[in-house]
Design an enzyme around this catalytic site. Sequence first.
Site, PDB file in Angstrom:
ATOM      1  N   ILE A   8       0.854  -1.196   0.000  1.00  0.00           N
ATOM      2  CA  ILE A   8       0.000   0.000   0.000  1.00  0.00           C
ATOM      3  C   ILE A   8       0.888   1.243   0.000  1.00  0.00           C
ATOM      4  O   ILE A   8       1.777   1.368   0.849  1.00  0.00           O
ATOM      5  CB  ILE A   8      -0.903   0.036   1.260  1.00  0.00           C
ATOM      6  CG1 ILE A   8      -1.667  -1.282   1.414  1.00  0.00           C
ATOM      7  CG2 ILE A   8      -1.869   1.211   1.212  1.00  0.00           C
ATOM      8  CD1 ILE A   8      -2.352  -1.442   2.768  1.00  0.00           C
ATOM      9  N   THR A   9       0.639   2.159  -0.919  1.00  0.00           N
ATOM     10  CA  THR A   9       1.414   3.406  -0.882  1.00  0.00           C
ATOM     11  C   THR A   9       0.669   4.421  -0.012  1.00  0.00           C
ATOM     12  O   THR A   9      -0.567   4.466   0.005  1.00  0.00           O
ATOM     13  CB  THR A   9       1.630   3.999  -2.300  1.00  0.00           C
ATOM     14  OG1 THR A   9       0.365   4.387  -2.859  1.00  0.00           O
ATOM     15  CG2 THR A   9       2.308   3.006  -3.231  1.00  0.00           C
ATOM     16  N   TYR A 163      -5.121  18.372 -10.059  1.00  0.00           N
ATOM     17  CA  TYR A 163      -5.630  17.226  -9.276  1.00  0.00           C
ATOM     18  C   TYR A 163      -6.666  16.456 -10.103  1.00  0.00           C
ATOM     19  O   TYR A 163      -6.596  15.223 -10.210  1.00  0.00           O
ATOM     20  CB  TYR A 163      -6.250  17.732  -7.967  1.00  0.00           C
ATOM     21  CG  TYR A 163      -6.726  16.623  -7.043  1.00  0.00           C
ATOM     22  CD1 TYR A 163      -5.824  15.893  -6.275  1.00  0.00           C
ATOM     23  CD2 TYR A 163      -8.082  16.298  -6.951  1.00  0.00           C
ATOM     24  CE1 TYR A 163      -6.253  14.875  -5.425  1.00  0.00           C
ATOM     25  CE2 TYR A 163      -8.520  15.278  -6.109  1.00  0.00           C
ATOM     26  CZ  TYR A 163      -7.601  14.573  -5.347  1.00  0.00           C
ATOM     27  OH  TYR A 163      -8.037  13.557  -4.515  1.00  0.00           O
TER      28      TYR A 163
HETATM   29  N1  LIG Z   1      -9.706  12.700   1.442  1.00  0.00           N
HETATM   30  C1  LIG Z   1     -10.569  12.769   0.449  1.00  0.00           C
HETATM   31  O1  LIG Z   1     -11.635  13.405   0.581  1.00  0.00           O
HETATM   32  C2  LIG Z   1     -10.295  12.058  -0.834  1.00  0.00           C
HETATM   33  C3  LIG Z   1     -11.314  12.038  -1.811  1.00  0.00           C
HETATM   34  C4  LIG Z   1     -11.067  11.376  -3.014  1.00  0.00           C
HETATM   35  C5  LIG Z   1      -9.838  10.761  -3.223  1.00  0.00           C
HETATM   36  N2  LIG Z   1      -8.885  10.812  -2.262  1.00  0.00           N
HETATM   37  C6  LIG Z   1      -7.605  10.133  -2.531  1.00  0.00           C
HETATM   38  O2  LIG Z   1      -7.316   9.231  -1.481  1.00  0.00           O
HETATM   39  C7  LIG Z   1      -5.901   8.977  -1.455  1.00  0.00           C
HETATM   40  C8  LIG Z   1      -5.407   9.034  -0.016  1.00  0.00           C
HETATM   41  O3  LIG Z   1      -5.442  10.382   0.408  1.00  0.00           O
HETATM   42  P1  LIG Z   1      -5.906  10.849   1.868  1.00  0.00           P
HETATM   43  O4  LIG Z   1      -7.148  11.615   1.701  1.00  0.00           O
HETATM   44  O5  LIG Z   1      -5.857   9.715   2.805  1.00  0.00           O
HETATM   45  O6  LIG Z   1      -4.744  11.929   2.192  1.00  0.00           O
HETATM   46  P2  LIG Z   1      -3.559  11.989   3.240  1.00  0.00           P
HETATM   47  O7  LIG Z   1      -4.083  11.782   4.615  1.00  0.00           O
HETATM   48  O8  LIG Z   1      -2.862  13.278   2.952  1.00  0.00           O
HETATM   49  O9  LIG Z   1      -2.639  10.743   2.856  1.00  0.00           O
HETATM   50  C9  LIG Z   1      -1.814  10.796   1.724  1.00  0.00           C
HETATM   51  C10 LIG Z   1      -0.698   9.770   1.868  1.00  0.00           C
HETATM   52  O10 LIG Z   1       0.127   9.891   0.699  1.00  0.00           O
HETATM   53  C11 LIG Z   1       1.480  10.021   1.113  1.00  0.00           C
HETATM   54  N3  LIG Z   1       2.290  10.775   0.144  1.00  0.00           N
HETATM   55  C12 LIG Z   1       2.021  11.968  -0.422  1.00  0.00           C
HETATM   56  N4  LIG Z   1       3.032  12.342  -1.219  1.00  0.00           N
HETATM   57  C13 LIG Z   1       3.964  11.367  -1.152  1.00  0.00           C
HETATM   58  C14 LIG Z   1       5.244  11.179  -1.735  1.00  0.00           C
HETATM   59  N5  LIG Z   1       5.807  12.081  -2.557  1.00  0.00           N
HETATM   60  N6  LIG Z   1       5.920  10.047  -1.444  1.00  0.00           N
HETATM   61  C15 LIG Z   1       5.409   9.133  -0.600  1.00  0.00           C
HETATM   62  N7  LIG Z   1       4.200   9.251  -0.009  1.00  0.00           N
HETATM   63  C16 LIG Z   1       3.494  10.365  -0.277  1.00  0.00           C
HETATM   64  C17 LIG Z   1       1.397  10.748   2.450  1.00  0.00           C
HETATM   65  O11 LIG Z   1       2.605  10.571   3.139  1.00  0.00           O
HETATM   66  P3  LIG Z   1       3.079  11.582   4.324  1.00  0.00           P
HETATM   67  O12 LIG Z   1       2.385  11.079   5.558  1.00  0.00           O
HETATM   68  O13 LIG Z   1       4.558  11.420   4.387  1.00  0.00           O
HETATM   69  O14 LIG Z   1       2.672  12.954   3.927  1.00  0.00           O
HETATM   70  C18 LIG Z   1       0.205  10.034   3.069  1.00  0.00           C
HETATM   71  O15 LIG Z   1       0.592   8.810   3.624  1.00  0.00           O
HETATM   72  C19 LIG Z   1      -5.275  10.008  -2.376  1.00  0.00           C
HETATM   73  O16 LIG Z   1      -4.956   9.411  -3.599  1.00  0.00           O
HETATM   74  C20 LIG Z   1      -6.385  11.040  -2.557  1.00  0.00           C
HETATM   75  O17 LIG Z   1      -6.268  11.741  -3.762  1.00  0.00           O
HETATM   76  C21 LIG Z   1      -9.086  11.428  -1.071  1.00  0.00           C
END
Ligand SMILES: NC(=O)c1ccc[n+]([C@@H]2O[C@H](COP(=O)([O-])OP(=O)(O)OC[C@H]3O[C@@H](n4cnc5c(N)ncnc54)[C@H](OP(=O)(O)O)[C@@H]3O)[C@@H](O)[C@H]2O)c1
Length: 275
Positions: A8-9, A163
């Site tokens: 998982i990334t 995005y």
């Molecule tokens: N939240 C929403 O409402 C929503 C809605 C639709 C889709 N999504 C999608 O869901 C997915 C998960 O996002 P989330 O909402 O859970 O956000 P989040 O809490 O910000 O988690 C993002 C994760 O990605 C990692 N990451 C970002 N840039 C990176 C890099 N350069 N190298 C390695 N790891 C990196 C972060 O690591 P760090 O901890 O080191 O920063 C974190 O573990 C994303 O693809 C997002 O676009 C989210």
Amino acid sequence: MKNKIALITGATSGIGKETAIGLAKLGATIVFTTRDNSKAEKTKKEIILKTGNENINILYCDLASFESIKNCCKEFKSKYKKLHVLINNAGVWDFKKRISKDGIENIFATNYLAPFIMTNLLLDLLKKSKPSRIINVTSGMHYGTINFNDIEFKQRFSGAKAYRQSKLGLILFTRLLAKKLKGTGVTVNCVQPGMTKTELGRDASGFSRMIFKLMGKDPKLGAETSIYLASSPDVENITGEYFVRKEIKKSSKNSYDMELANKLWDVTLNYVKIN
Ligand SMILES: NC(=O)c1ccc[n+]([C@@H]2O[C@H](COP(=O)([O-])OP(=O)(O)OC[C@H]3O[C@@H](n4cnc5c(N)ncnc54)[C@H](OP(=O)(O)O)[C@@H]3O)[C@@H](O)[C@H]2O)c1
């Protein structure tokens, strides 16, 4: 999920962390990537504490660096002989323009190019481990098209446009890859988790963050469809689809355009230079 290995990334926060917890509860061996080893150590402890599953492993990977992704895939292959589930979950929504280690606009690099490279570099192992599954985390905001004239929004940066485009790219990649993988025992689907309270959009204005906090759901709910796609026998043979709340849904019109998907694939190969 006993005897299954899931990579998982971005599991150090939000949806990725809850996905790791959910799959760990089901008995899977979890490998998660991180760009911050001390944050990852805390996450690992939390997952073990909550699930009792000790098979939780950390792999360093900065997804905004081609070299780091390549090293990570190499390390994964040297340590693990199988890969049953790959979840391209990590993502960013920058409000200020950022540039990746390779000099590429950061949203495009992290949300789209990184899953493309990682998946392609791990495909041989996924095929060897069949039946296996790839899950790409996209977004309901994937509407619009691919801005081929200026794919990195160099002329005028818009975090929202970048995005949206990255998430449309991920769906096009999913659908085209599903066709390429027919008959291999590897499925690939995408998931739209819905608005979730996470750390996404960290540099957004206070007002936008507040809306997210008020309207967003708990990350545990945001992770449900990823966990379902990774583990349920119901979806074992389903590929190339877009899932919302554990159901196949229609995505935007452009996300079915295979001409667009092929053109994007070619442009991507020029960027990543892996084939
Ligand atoms: N939240 C929403 O409402 C929503 C809605 C639709 C889709 N999504 C999608 O869901 C997915 C998960 O996002 P989330 O909402 O859970 O956000 P989040 O809490 O910000 O988690 C993002 C994760 O990605 C990692 N990451 C970002 N840039 C990176 C890099 N350069 N190298 C390695 N790891 C990196 C972060 O690591 P760090 O901890 O080191 O920063 C974190 O573990 C994303 O693809 C997002 O676009 C989210």
